[in-house]
Design a protein around this motif. Structure first.
Motif, PDB file in Angstrom:
ATOM      1  N   LEU A   1      -7.942 -36.429 -66.205  1.00  0.00           N
ATOM      2  CA  LEU A   1      -8.649 -35.149 -66.332  1.00  0.00           C
ATOM      3  C   LEU A   1      -8.669 -34.636 -67.768  1.00  0.00           C
ATOM      4  CD1 LEU A   1      -7.208 -33.404 -63.144  1.00  0.00           C
ATOM      5  CD2 LEU A   1      -9.524 -34.302 -63.443  1.00  0.00           C
ATOM      6  N   GLY A   2      -7.887 -35.246 -68.648  1.00  0.00           N
ATOM      7  CA  GLY A   2      -7.855 -34.776 -70.032  1.00  0.00           C
ATOM      8  C   GLY A   2      -7.077 -33.495 -70.203  1.00  0.00           C
ATOM      9  N   ILE A   3      -5.931 -33.394 -69.507  1.00  0.00           N
ATOM     10  CA  ILE A   3      -5.067 -32.217 -69.605  1.00  0.00           C
ATOM     11  C   ILE A   3      -3.778 -32.617 -70.318  1.00  0.00           C
ATOM     12  CG2 ILE A   3      -3.805 -30.439 -68.347  1.00  0.00           C
ATOM     13  CD1 ILE A   3      -5.755 -30.791 -66.040  1.00  0.00           C
ATOM     14  N   LEU A   4      -3.490 -31.980 -71.438  1.00  0.00           N
ATOM     15  CA  LEU A   4      -2.234 -32.203 -72.139  1.00  0.00           C
ATOM     16  C   LEU A   4      -1.080 -31.639 -71.315  1.00  0.00           C
ATOM     17  CD1 LEU A   4      -3.498 -30.984 -75.622  1.00  0.00           C
ATOM     18  CD2 LEU A   4      -3.030 -33.368 -75.043  1.00  0.00           C
ATOM     19  N   VAL A   5       0.088 -32.272 -71.411  1.00  0.00           N
ATOM     20  CA  VAL A   5       1.262 -31.803 -70.669  1.00  0.00           C
ATOM     21  C   VAL A   5       2.378 -31.475 -71.657  1.00  0.00           C
ATOM     22  CG1 VAL A   5       2.984 -32.304 -68.906  1.00  0.00           C
ATOM     23  CG2 VAL A   5       0.658 -33.226 -68.674  1.00  0.00           C
ATOM     24  N   TRP A   6       2.826 -30.238 -71.597  1.00  0.00           N
ATOM     25  CA  TRP A   6       4.048 -29.807 -72.291  1.00  0.00           C
ATOM     26  C   TRP A   6       5.168 -29.926 -71.269  1.00  0.00           C
ATOM     27  CZ3 TRP A   6       4.762 -26.249 -76.845  1.00  0.00           C
ATOM     28  CH2 TRP A   6       6.086 -25.815 -76.973  1.00  0.00           C
ATOM     29  N   GLN A   7       6.114 -30.823 -71.543  1.00  0.00           N
ATOM     30  CA  GLN A   7       7.176 -31.101 -70.591  1.00  0.00           C
ATOM     31  C   GLN A   7       8.515 -30.590 -71.095  1.00  0.00           C
ATOM     32  OE1 GLN A   7       7.292 -32.993 -67.367  1.00  0.00           O
ATOM     33  NE2 GLN A   7       9.201 -31.823 -67.481  1.00  0.00           N
ATOM     34  N   ASP A   8       9.023 -29.547 -70.433  1.00  0.00           N
ATOM     35  CA  ASP A   8      10.415 -29.153 -70.653  1.00  0.00           C
ATOM     36  C   ASP A   8      11.321 -30.109 -69.888  1.00  0.00           C
ATOM     37  OD1 ASP A   8       9.450 -26.933 -71.970  1.00  0.00           O
ATOM     38  OD2 ASP A   8      10.423 -25.465 -70.663  1.00  0.00           O
ATOM     39  N   PHE A   9      12.473 -30.416 -70.448  1.00  0.00           N
ATOM     40  CA  PHE A   9      13.514 -31.020 -69.638  1.00  0.00           C
ATOM     41  C   PHE A   9      14.172 -29.899 -68.832  1.00  0.00           C
ATOM     42  CE2 PHE A   9      12.814 -34.150 -72.963  1.00  0.00           C
ATOM     43  CZ  PHE A   9      12.655 -35.287 -72.180  1.00  0.00           C
TER      44      PHE A   9
ATOM     45  N   ALA B   1      -8.373 -28.032 -64.620  1.00  0.00           N
ATOM     46  CA  ALA B   1      -9.411 -28.574 -65.494  1.00  0.00           C
ATOM     47  C   ALA B   1     -10.710 -27.804 -65.332  1.00  0.00           C
ATOM     48  CB  ALA B   1      -9.622 -30.059 -65.192  1.00  0.00           C
ATOM     49  N   GLY B   2     -11.040 -27.430 -64.090  1.00  0.00           N
ATOM     50  CA  GLY B   2     -12.264 -26.683 -63.827  1.00  0.00           C
ATOM     51  C   GLY B   2     -12.274 -25.320 -64.475  1.00  0.00           C
ATOM     52  N   ALA B   3     -11.099 -24.752 -64.725  1.00  0.00           N
ATOM     53  CA  ALA B   3     -11.003 -23.455 -65.408  1.00  0.00           C
ATOM     54  C   ALA B   3     -11.002 -23.610 -66.916  1.00  0.00           C
ATOM     55  CB  ALA B   3      -9.733 -22.727 -64.963  1.00  0.00           C
ATOM     56  N   GLY B   4     -11.156 -24.834 -67.422  1.00  0.00           N
ATOM     57  CA  GLY B   4     -11.160 -25.039 -68.864  1.00  0.00           C
ATOM     58  C   GLY B   4      -9.780 -25.190 -69.470  1.00  0.00           C
TER      59      GLY B   4
ATOM     60  N   LYS C   1      -7.856 -17.363 -57.476  1.00  0.00           N
ATOM     61  CA  LYS C   1      -7.873 -15.907 -57.469  1.00  0.00           C
ATOM     62  C   LYS C   1      -8.970 -15.407 -58.411  1.00  0.00           C
ATOM     63  CE  LYS C   1      -2.928 -15.222 -56.527  1.00  0.00           C
ATOM     64  NZ  LYS C   1      -1.695 -14.568 -57.018  1.00  0.00           N
ATOM     65  N   PRO C   2      -9.331 -14.122 -58.319  1.00  0.00           N
ATOM     66  CA  PRO C   2     -10.351 -13.594 -59.235  1.00  0.00           C
ATOM     67  C   PRO C   2     -10.056 -13.866 -60.710  1.00  0.00           C
ATOM     68  CG  PRO C   2     -10.006 -12.048 -57.456  1.00  0.00           C
ATOM     69  CD  PRO C   2      -8.995 -13.141 -57.254  1.00  0.00           C
ATOM     70  N   VAL C   3      -8.782 -13.825 -61.116  1.00  0.00           N
ATOM     71  CA  VAL C   3      -8.444 -14.054 -62.516  1.00  0.00           C
ATOM     72  C   VAL C   3      -8.777 -15.478 -62.954  1.00  0.00           C
ATOM     73  CG1 VAL C   3      -6.045 -14.726 -62.063  1.00  0.00           C
ATOM     74  CG2 VAL C   3      -6.651 -13.667 -64.250  1.00  0.00           C
ATOM     75  N   TRP C   4      -8.775 -16.433 -62.017  1.00  0.00           N
ATOM     76  CA  TRP C   4      -9.130 -17.825 -62.362  1.00  0.00           C
ATOM     77  C   TRP C   4     -10.537 -17.892 -62.933  1.00  0.00           C
ATOM     78  CZ3 TRP C   4     -12.959 -21.187 -60.697  1.00  0.00           C
ATOM     79  CH2 TRP C   4     -12.785 -22.533 -60.996  1.00  0.00           C
ATOM     80  N   TYR C   5     -11.453 -17.121 -62.371  1.00  0.00           N
ATOM     81  CA  TYR C   5     -12.831 -17.142 -62.849  1.00  0.00           C
ATOM     82  C   TYR C   5     -12.929 -16.555 -64.256  1.00  0.00           C
ATOM     83  CZ  TYR C   5     -13.999 -18.252 -58.014  1.00  0.00           C
ATOM     84  OH  TYR C   5     -14.083 -18.853 -56.796  1.00  0.00           O
TER      85      TYR C   5
END
Length: 822
Positions: free
Chosen positions: A365-373, A338-341, A618-622
């Motif tokens: 947190l307001g995060i949508l979930v795509w759930q594969d079986f 969530a902190g990473a948008g 990691k750096p890519v998270w920022y």
């Protein structure tokens, strides 16, 4: 996967203490009485796994795992504290072939890791409960239904016949740690006269009105029951023998939104039965629909009638050894998401189902979930009745556990089944089957009709993996090493997987957990993910873009200057992600979402995760955090059409802003610039040519090449009405390496109420500024810093920070050799 609403008003006791593990040869012991008294008994956590128990005892190394599916594993417990009487033993999940014995008598045989069981028993007092997990390894070579194809990435082909996770069975993707044991809780349930079970909840948003339906089974005769939600109450009506139902309407409901687009509002649900209140958890009201676009080939989600650009990552596991399912295990990773948008997490079909606690956090947190079986790549049995029975129990159990969750946004039949068949050259009738086209969607429609269903990921185009229609797994940029322009050329509609790289962690993570020479050490290379049988790995992919973006020879650089090689490697994947998502989020793009592969690593090192396995970004998270901002400015190179500026406002409010664009020569001297005040409409994206702000022609992309280049960087800034910086974007017309400057940066640490903030100001452009402060985590890192404004970076204290003591550390940049002290 048993639901959190299985019963209300019953007494439940978690059977987590007093368990011991014994390992025996396959088939050597048929019953608990056959276990030799001289066997080694190892204290075992429950819920837990064999790997977890052995690791705690110092007998298992997750970095060099021994096979765990070649022995029988016995879990033994004496129920000293359990009182005699009739009870229900509830098993949340048993991995994978399990026989359960009570006082020497077998009471359950389970063949699916993903199915929960409730067994009524009578306790005598001091009872013996024993679980035997039979070795799965020898069973994997048994003949089964003939498969029309064999996936390359998964080890034993016999796995298709057993309902177990593929984690641990994908060489090159993750360590070969096999899931064995009672990985989900075991509870003892005592029903009372007021026990309520089979609770079914459905929350729907219709024309701005919240409609809540609850049905249940009650043991008591004609109890007085009320359903409460918000300020509204509704009585239950009897609709059958001990079966009751209530329908409640909230005319002024506050909708649930993903956090990037609004507030994830939740309502408490309370059942009042004969004056006693029982919590039914929380729910939210939202409407989710699939948007196929004007041409019918697209794929996107509309939430409450508004299009939502879905961005996020694919979940792996909180810990591949423990396979935990508690809130405390999920929370650090999901808060970083969530902190990473991120507004969407996908749980792929190669992983394992997570618990209702996972979805509760995503709800909050307001995060949508795509759930594969949990079906992936294999040609699964089509006419095996026992297998189909497992599928029904698995799907129904999972959906029941998350039936009230507003974050559940997509249900998907599985991962890469269609793609696997298509890539092997099989015709379309081979891709599809009753499992994903009939069996699963029928259950999903019955239990969660408010959640869209997708047969498989990917699917929808001429080929299942065609990026220009439906859902794709897009690796044009990434594994296939296409240039960055391919993000537009491919016309990606929705990427349920994308941008896989061997992301290098922060140096402090390597020093603590993988202190070996990068790339040169076999220990390092073992952590680099790869596709099984491929002649390349995902570090080779990263090196390709290192050369493309920074004009260096990666092989020579890592030999001659390994420290700089690592720093460029840390920066490059973030730069690729930034450019790619700018393309996909621009005005005029057909893309409606993309999920990065993956959220977290399984072991520390250069894995796919944007967060390492220790929980450190990691750096890519920022870079992701900057690329995913709901209020955003983007720059796209349109060649001889110049530089376009895109401004995004995903919030539900009008937003007055000031947009400034400036072109700098030598990273510091203003060549041209301009600004404009805008009122951004809610949920809008605007596009302007940069020259509209300048009032005259300027070769912003250096496409016409009339003489020497006049600038080496363009900076776009978006400010709020009070002057606060909302977003920045950068464009390098000559490439990033031509805009390296040895910038002087003024750094000041400022304290405010015990919290520390760094104030940074540069005399010229500084690329990929890295803030390294021991015992603190910077709110932003590896960012570009342009002259003309002060950047404030909040420091979040970690466990080792000393209260009241000023932080000390250093700042470095890619373009210069200076190391600046804080």
């Amino acid at each position: 996967m048993g639901g959190r609403l299985a019963s209300v008003g019953a007494e439940e006791a978690l059977l987590s203490e007093g368990w011991n593990l014994v390992l025996t040869e396959p088939g050597a012991c048929l019953t608990p009485h056959d276990i030799p008294p001289s066997s080694r008994f190892i204290a075992a956590p429950v819920p837990g796994t064999v790997a977890d128990a052995l690791e705690r005892a110092g007998l298992f190394d997750r970095e060099n795992p021994e096979p765990l599916n070649t022995k029988d594993a016995w879990y033994v417990c004496r129920l000293f504290d359990a009182q005699p009487g009739d009870v229900i033993l509830r098993f949340g999940g048993l991995a994978t072939l399990c026989h359960v014995f009570l006082n020497g008598q077998e009471i359950l045989s389970s063949e699916s890791m993903f199915t929960a069981h409730e067994i009524p028993v009578t306790l005598m007092g001091g009872d013996d409960l024993v679980l035997c997990f039979r070795a799965l390894g020898p069973r994997l070579s048994e003949p089964g239904a003939r498969a029309r194809w064999r996936p390359q990435m998964i080890g034993p082909q016999g796995l298709k016949n057993f309902r177990t996770t593929l984690l641990g069975h994908m060489p090159g993707w993750c360590p070969e740690i096999h899931a064995v044991g009672p990985w989900r809780p075991i509870t003892l349930v005592r029903r009372s006269a007021m026990s309520i079970d089979n609770v079914s909840i459905r929350a729907v948003l219709e024309n701005g009105i919240g409609r809540l339906s609850v049905s249940l089974h009650a043991d008591a005769e004609n109890p007085e029951m009320l359903l409460r939600c918000g300020e509204v109450e509704q009585g239950f009506e009897k609709i059958g023998a001990n079966h009751y139902s209530a329908i409640l309407k909230l005319p002024e409901v506050t909708p649930w939104w993903p956090h990037t687009h609004g507030t994830p509002h939740l309502y408490e649900l309370t059942l009042v039965s004969d004056g006693t209140e029982y919590s039914l958890g929380k729910t939210g009201f939202r409407r989710i629909e699939i948007d196929r676009g004007v041409d019918g080939d697209g794929f996107g989600l509309r939430v409450n009638g508004e299009p939502v650009f879905c961005r996020g990552a694919v979940w792996t596991t909180a810990d591949i050894v423990r396979l935990p399912g508690a809130r405390a295990d999920y929370e650090p990773f999901l808060r970083l998401a969530a902190g990473a948008g991120m507004n969407m997490i996908r749980i792929g079909g190669t992983m394992a189902y997570e618990t209702p606690e996972f979805f509760e956090l995503c709800d909050e947190l307001g995060i949508l979930v795509w759930q594969d079986f949990m079906f992936a790549n294999f040609d699964y049995p089509r006419s095996d009745k026992a297998f189909t029975g497992h599928v029904h129990a698995e799907v129904e159990g999972f959906i029941h556990g998350v039936q009230a969750s507003p974050s559940l946004a997509v249900l998907c039949g599985g991962s890469e089944i269609y793609q696997q068949a298509a890539m092997l050259g099989l015709p379309q009738e081979f891709w599809r089957g009753p499992l994903t086209e009939d069996v699963i969607p029928a259950i999903a429609e019955r239990m969660r009709p408010d959640v869209p269903y997708v047969p498989n990921s990917p699917c929808g185009g001429a080929m299942p993996f065609s990026p220009n229609a439906g859902v794709t797994h897009y690796y044009g940029i990434g594994a296939y090493m296409r240039p960055l322009e391919d993000a537009r050329r491919a016309d990606v509609r929705f990427a349920a997987e994308t941008l896989a790289f061997a992301h290098a962690p922060q140096q402090k993570t390597l020093q603590r957990h993988l202190d070996v020479p990068a790339v040169h050490s076999p220990l390092w290379k073992a952590r680099v993910p790869r596709d099984r049988g491929a002649s390349w790995d995902f570090e080779d992919v990263r090196d390709f873009y290192l050369k493309e973006l920074y004009d260096v020879d990666p092989a020579a650089l890592r030999r001659e200057n390994p420290e700089r090689y690592l720093d460029l490697s840390r920066a490059v994947t973030g730069e690729v992600l930034t450019e790619t998502f700018a393309e996909w989020r621009r005005k005029g793009s057909n893309c409606n979402g993309a999920l990065v592969w993956t959220l977290q690593d399984i072991l520390p090192g250069p894995g796919w995760g944007v967060v390492d396995s220790t929980g450190e970004p990691k750096p890519v998270w920022y870079a992701m955090r900057r690329a995913f901002r709901p209020i955003q400015v983007l720059l796209t190179d349109e060649g001889t059409n110049g530089l376009d500026v895109h401004v995004i406002n995903e919030t539900g409010e009008s937003l007055p802003v000031e947009l400034e664009v400036v072109c700098l020569r030598d990273g510091r001297q203003r060549a041209v610039g301009g600004s404009q005040v805008l009122i951004l409409a809610p949920r809008s994206t605007e596009k302007l040519a940069a020259t509209e702000l300048f009032g005259a022609f300027f070769d912003t992309t250096y496409a016409f090449r009339f003489g020497p280049p006049a600038h080496d960087v363009t900076v776009a800034r978006l400010r709020s009405a009070d002057g606060g910086l909302l977003a920045e974007a950068f464009h390098f017309p000559l490439g990033r390496s031509k805009a390296f400057h040895d910038a002087a940066i003024d750094v000041k640490a400022v304290e405010d109420g015990g919290n520390w903030t760094l104030e940074l100001q540069a005399d010229r452009l500084a690329q990929s500024v890295h803030v390294d402060v021991p015992n603190y985590r910077a709110a932003d890192d590896w960012f570009h810093l342009a002259p003309g404004s002060v950047k404030r970076v909040t420091l979040h204290a970690l466990a080792g920070a000393t209260k009241g003591e000023a932080p000390a550390g250093e700042i470095r940049t890619l373009g210069g050799s200076r190391i600046l002290a804080i």
